[in-house]
Design an enzyme around this catalytic site. Structure first.
Site, PDB file in Angstrom:
ATOM      1  N   GLY A 114      -5.155 -10.441  -6.911  1.00 53.67           N
ATOM      2  CA  GLY A 114      -4.370  -9.204  -6.930  1.00 53.67           C
ATOM      3  C   GLY A 114      -2.880  -9.468  -6.883  1.00 53.67           C
ATOM      4  N   THR A 115      -2.512 -10.726  -6.662  1.00 53.72           N
ATOM      5  CA  THR A 115      -1.096 -11.101  -6.562  1.00 53.72           C
ATOM      6  C   THR A 115      -0.333 -10.652  -7.800  1.00 53.72           C
ATOM      7  OG1 THR A 115      -1.791 -13.068  -5.355  1.00 53.72           O
ATOM      8  CG2 THR A 115       0.451 -13.078  -6.265  1.00 53.72           C
ATOM      9  N   THR A 116       0.846 -10.056  -7.603  1.00 57.51           N
ATOM     10  CA  THR A 116       1.683  -9.664  -8.735  1.00 57.51           C
ATOM     11  C   THR A 116       2.944 -10.526  -8.765  1.00 57.51           C
ATOM     12  OG1 THR A 116       2.807  -7.966  -7.432  1.00 57.51           O
ATOM     13  CG2 THR A 116       0.836  -7.283  -8.649  1.00 57.51           C
ATOM     14  N   HIS A 154       7.826   1.911  -4.639  1.00 55.87           N
ATOM     15  CA  HIS A 154       7.062   1.195  -3.612  1.00 55.87           C
ATOM     16  C   HIS A 154       7.877   1.070  -2.327  1.00 55.87           C
ATOM     17  CE1 HIS A 154       4.454  -0.052  -6.938  1.00 55.87           C
ATOM     18  NE2 HIS A 154       3.542  -0.327  -6.017  1.00 55.87           N
ATOM     19  N   ALA A 200      -4.693 -13.340   4.563  1.00 56.85           N
ATOM     20  CA  ALA A 200      -5.334 -12.450   5.550  1.00 56.85           C
ATOM     21  C   ALA A 200      -4.330 -11.790   6.493  1.00 56.85           C
ATOM     22  CB  ALA A 200      -6.354 -13.252   6.365  1.00 56.85           C
ATOM     23  N   GLY A 254       3.366  -4.829 -10.553  1.00 52.78           N
ATOM     24  CA  GLY A 254       2.273  -5.268 -11.419  1.00 52.78           C
ATOM     25  C   GLY A 254       1.602  -4.087 -12.100  1.00 52.78           C
ATOM     26  N   LYS A 261       8.472  -4.708  -0.675  1.00 49.85           N
ATOM     27  CA  LYS A 261       7.948  -5.287  -1.923  1.00 49.85           C
ATOM     28  C   LYS A 261       8.972  -6.234  -2.533  1.00 49.85           C
ATOM     29  CE  LYS A 261       5.540  -4.174  -6.198  1.00 49.85           C
ATOM     30  NZ  LYS A 261       4.529  -5.217  -5.942  1.00 49.85           N
TER      31      LYS A 261
HETATM   32  P1  NAD Z   1       2.298  -9.319   2.256  1.00 48.14           P
HETATM   33  O1  NAD Z   1       3.586 -10.037   2.180  1.00 48.14           O
HETATM   34  O2  NAD Z   1       2.067  -8.312   3.341  1.00 48.14           O
HETATM   35  O3  NAD Z   1       1.075 -10.368   2.328  1.00 48.14           O
HETATM   36  C1  NAD Z   1       1.017 -11.565   1.598  1.00 48.14           C
HETATM   37  C2  NAD Z   1       0.369 -12.588   2.507  1.00 48.14           C
HETATM   38  O4  NAD Z   1       0.096 -13.768   1.728  1.00 48.14           O
HETATM   39  C3  NAD Z   1       1.280 -12.992   3.681  1.00 48.14           C
HETATM   40  O5  NAD Z   1       0.570 -12.895   4.915  1.00 48.14           O
HETATM   41  C4  NAD Z   1       1.643 -14.430   3.343  1.00 48.14           C
HETATM   42  O6  NAD Z   1       1.882 -15.242   4.493  1.00 48.14           O
HETATM   43  C5  NAD Z   1       0.391 -14.864   2.578  1.00 48.14           C
HETATM   44  N1  NAD Z   1       0.588 -16.095   1.803  1.00 48.14           N
HETATM   45  C6  NAD Z   1       1.644 -16.445   1.048  1.00 48.14           C
HETATM   46  N2  NAD Z   1       1.473 -17.685   0.568  1.00 48.14           N
HETATM   47  C7  NAD Z   1       0.268 -18.125   1.037  1.00 48.14           C
HETATM   48  C8  NAD Z   1      -0.469 -19.328   0.900  1.00 48.14           C
HETATM   49  N3  NAD Z   1       0.024 -20.362   0.193  1.00 48.14           N
HETATM   50  N4  NAD Z   1      -1.686 -19.437   1.498  1.00 48.14           N
HETATM   51  C9  NAD Z   1      -2.173 -18.417   2.231  1.00 48.14           C
HETATM   52  N5  NAD Z   1      -1.505 -17.255   2.426  1.00 48.14           N
HETATM   53  C10 NAD Z   1      -0.310 -17.111   1.822  1.00 48.14           C
HETATM   54  O7  NAD Z   1       2.120  -8.625   0.821  1.00 48.14           O
HETATM   55  P2  NAD Z   1       1.051  -7.504   0.415  1.00 48.14           P
HETATM   56  O8  NAD Z   1       1.707  -6.168   0.426  1.00 48.14           O
HETATM   57  O9  NAD Z   1      -0.225  -7.729   1.134  1.00 48.14           O
HETATM   58  O10 NAD Z   1       0.856  -7.880  -1.134  1.00 48.14           O
HETATM   59  C11 NAD Z   1       0.372  -9.145  -1.515  1.00 48.14           C
HETATM   60  C12 NAD Z   1       0.366  -9.228  -3.040  1.00 48.14           C
HETATM   61  O11 NAD Z   1      -0.583  -8.296  -3.555  1.00 48.14           O
HETATM   62  C13 NAD Z   1       1.708  -8.859  -3.682  1.00 48.14           C
HETATM   63  O12 NAD Z   1       1.899  -9.665  -4.829  1.00 48.14           O
HETATM   64  C14 NAD Z   1       1.514  -7.394  -4.073  1.00 48.14           C
HETATM   65  O13 NAD Z   1       2.352  -6.962  -5.113  1.00 48.14           O
HETATM   66  C15 NAD Z   1       0.068  -7.446  -4.507  1.00 48.14           C
HETATM   67  N6  NAD Z   1      -0.655  -6.169  -4.541  1.00 48.14           N
HETATM   68  C16 NAD Z   1      -1.539  -6.027  -5.558  1.00 48.14           C
HETATM   69  C17 NAD Z   1      -2.326  -4.901  -5.643  1.00 48.14           C
HETATM   70  C18 NAD Z   1      -3.348  -4.824  -6.737  1.00 48.14           C
HETATM   71  O14 NAD Z   1      -4.154  -3.860  -6.770  1.00 48.14           O
HETATM   72  N7  NAD Z   1      -3.376  -5.818  -7.637  1.00 48.14           N
HETATM   73  C19 NAD Z   1      -2.190  -3.873  -4.696  1.00 48.14           C
HETATM   74  C20 NAD Z   1      -1.263  -4.043  -3.657  1.00 48.14           C
HETATM   75  C21 NAD Z   1      -0.503  -5.212  -3.588  1.00 48.14           C
END
Ligand code: NAD
Length: 281
Positions: free
Chosen positions: A112-114, A169, A11, A179, A173
Site C-alpha cells: 500500500g506504500t505510496t 490529506h 506495524a 497515490g 503525509k
Molecule cells: P506512518 O508514517 O504512520 O507509518 C509508516 C510506518 O512504516 C512507520 O511506523 C515507519 O516506522 C514504518 N517503516 C518505515 N520504514 C520501515 C522499514 N524499513 N521496516 C519496517 N517498518 C518501516 O504512515 P501511514 O499513514 O501508515 O502510511 C504508510 C504508507 O501507506 C504511506 O506511503 C501512505 O501514503 C500509504 N497509504 C496507502 C493507502 C492505500 O490504500 N494504498 C492508504 C493509506 C496510506
C-alpha cells in the site's frame, strides 16, 4: 479451513495499526459480505524499524484492541519465517527491499506504500517476476477503485473536457500528489489512451499561460487529520462533472488489503492491482 499467516510491516504506523485490527477482526468468509475463499487470516508477526516506540509492544494492545500475543519486532527476516503473506504500508525503500525478500520466499506481498519512483516500481515488478505474488495499489478501498472505473469511462466519453484532480490529506503525509490521486489520474489517462507521465501538470505557479488542452491537472491540499479526500472534475463548455470520494476511516484500506491478501494466495506469482482483486478489469 486453512489459515493465511500474515506479517504486518510498518506495524507502528497509522495504517499498520489499522492493518493489525483488520487481520485480527476479519475472517476470509465475511469480507464485505462476500465469500473470498475458504481461508481465515492469522497475525503471524508485526514489524517496524529499529528504534520506533512500537517495538516490544503487543501488536493488539498497540493497535487499540485486545492483546494478540504477537510482539512488534524490528527483525524482518525472523518475522517472515513461516509466513504466507506480508501487508506492507511503510516507505518506498522498505517496500522495494521487502519485495525482494518476498520473491525469494514466494510470499504474497500486498503493497500500500505510496510515493514510489519509477525505479522503485520497476524493482517491485522484477520481484513479482521472480516469484512474489504482489498486489500493489495506491488505494485499497472498494469505493476509490469503483470511482476509478467511473473516471476512466467519463474521461473516454467526454474526450474534450478538462480534467483536474484535487486531493486533501492530513498534515503528516509526506508524498504528493497522493497515490490515490495518481491512481485516478492513471484511470483518466487510460480512458483517453494517453500516458499520464506525458500529460500531467503537477504544479501551477506564476504566469502559467492558458491551460494546455489534453492535460490532467493535480492540486494538493494538506492539513489537520483528513484521512483522504479526492475529487475528479471534468470541466466542459457550460457544465462540469465532479466525482468525489471521502475516506472517513483507515479501516476501508485495511479491509481491502486483507481481502487482497486472501485473493492473492490463490494466484500465480506476478504483479496485480486492486482492479484484479475486485474483478474490475
Ligand atoms: P506512518 O508514517 O504512520 O507509518 C509508516 C510506518 O512504516 C512507520 O511506523 C515507519 O516506522 C514504518 N517503516 C518505515 N520504514 C520501515 C522499514 N524499513 N521496516 C519496517 N517498518 C518501516 O504512515 P501511514 O499513514 O501508515 O502510511 C504508510 C504508507 O501507506 C504511506 O506511503 C501512505 O501514503 C500509504 N497509504 C496507502 C493507502 C492505500 O490504500 N494504498 C492508504 C493509506 C496510506
Amino acid at each position: 479451513m486453512s489459515e493465511l499467516k500474515v506479517v504486518v510491516a510498518g506495524a507502528g504506523g497509522r495504517m499498520g495499526a489499522a492493518n493489525i485490527r483488520a487481520v485480527a477482526a476479519l475472517s476470509g468468509l465475511a469480507l464485505h459480505g462476500a465469500v473470498v475463499n475458504a481461508r481465515t487470516l492469522k497475525l503471524h508477526a508485526a514489524v517496524d524499524r529499529p528504534g520506533t516506540p512500537a517495538i516490544g509492544q503487543d501488536a493488539g494492545l498497540y493497535a487499540g484492541i485486545a492483546a494478540l500475543g504477537v510482539v512488534i519486532s524490528d527483525d524482518m527476516d525472523a518475522a517472515l519465517e513461516g509466513a504466507d503473506a506480508v501487508i506492507d504500508f511503510t516507505a518506498p525503500a522498505a517496500s522495494v527491499a521487502l519485495a525482494a525478500k518476498a520473491a525469494s520466499l514466494g510470499l504474497v506481498h500486498v503493497i500500500g506504500t505510496t510515493g514510489c519512483s519509477e525505479a522503485d516500481d520497476a524493482a517491485i515488478a522484477t520481484a513479482a517476476g521472480n516469484g512474489a505474488i504482489v498486489v500493489k495499489s495506491g488505494n485499497f478501498s472498494m469505493g476509490v477503485n469503483v470511482l476509478a472505473s467511473l473516471v476512466r469511462k467519463a474521461a473516454s466519453v467526454l474526450a474534450e473536457y478538462d480534467i483536474e484532480i484535487v486531493e486533501m490529506h492530513h498534515n503528516k503525509k509526506v508524498d504528493a500528489p497522493s497515490g490515490t490521486a495518481l491512481l485516478l489520474g492513471e484511470a483518466a489517462a487510460a480512458g483517453r489512451q494517453i500516458a499520464l507521465r506525458d500529460h500531467s501538470v503537477r504544479v501551477r505557479d506564476g504566469h502559467t499561460g492558458p491551460r494546455e488542452a489534453g492535460t490532467i491537472g493535480f492540486a494538493t491540499l494538506r492539513g489537520g487529520t483528513v484521512v483522504g479526500d479526492h475529487q475528479v472534475i471534468l470541466a466542459g463548455p457550460s457544465e462540469r462533472i465532479e466525482l468525489n470520494h471521502r475516506a472517513e476511516d483507515r479501516t476501508i484500506f485495511a479491509n481491502g488489503a486483507a481481502r487482497a491478501a486472501l485473493w492473492a494466495a490463490d494466484q500465480a506469482p506476478g504483479l496485480y492491482s486492486m482492479n484484479d482483486v475486485l474483478g474490475l478489469n
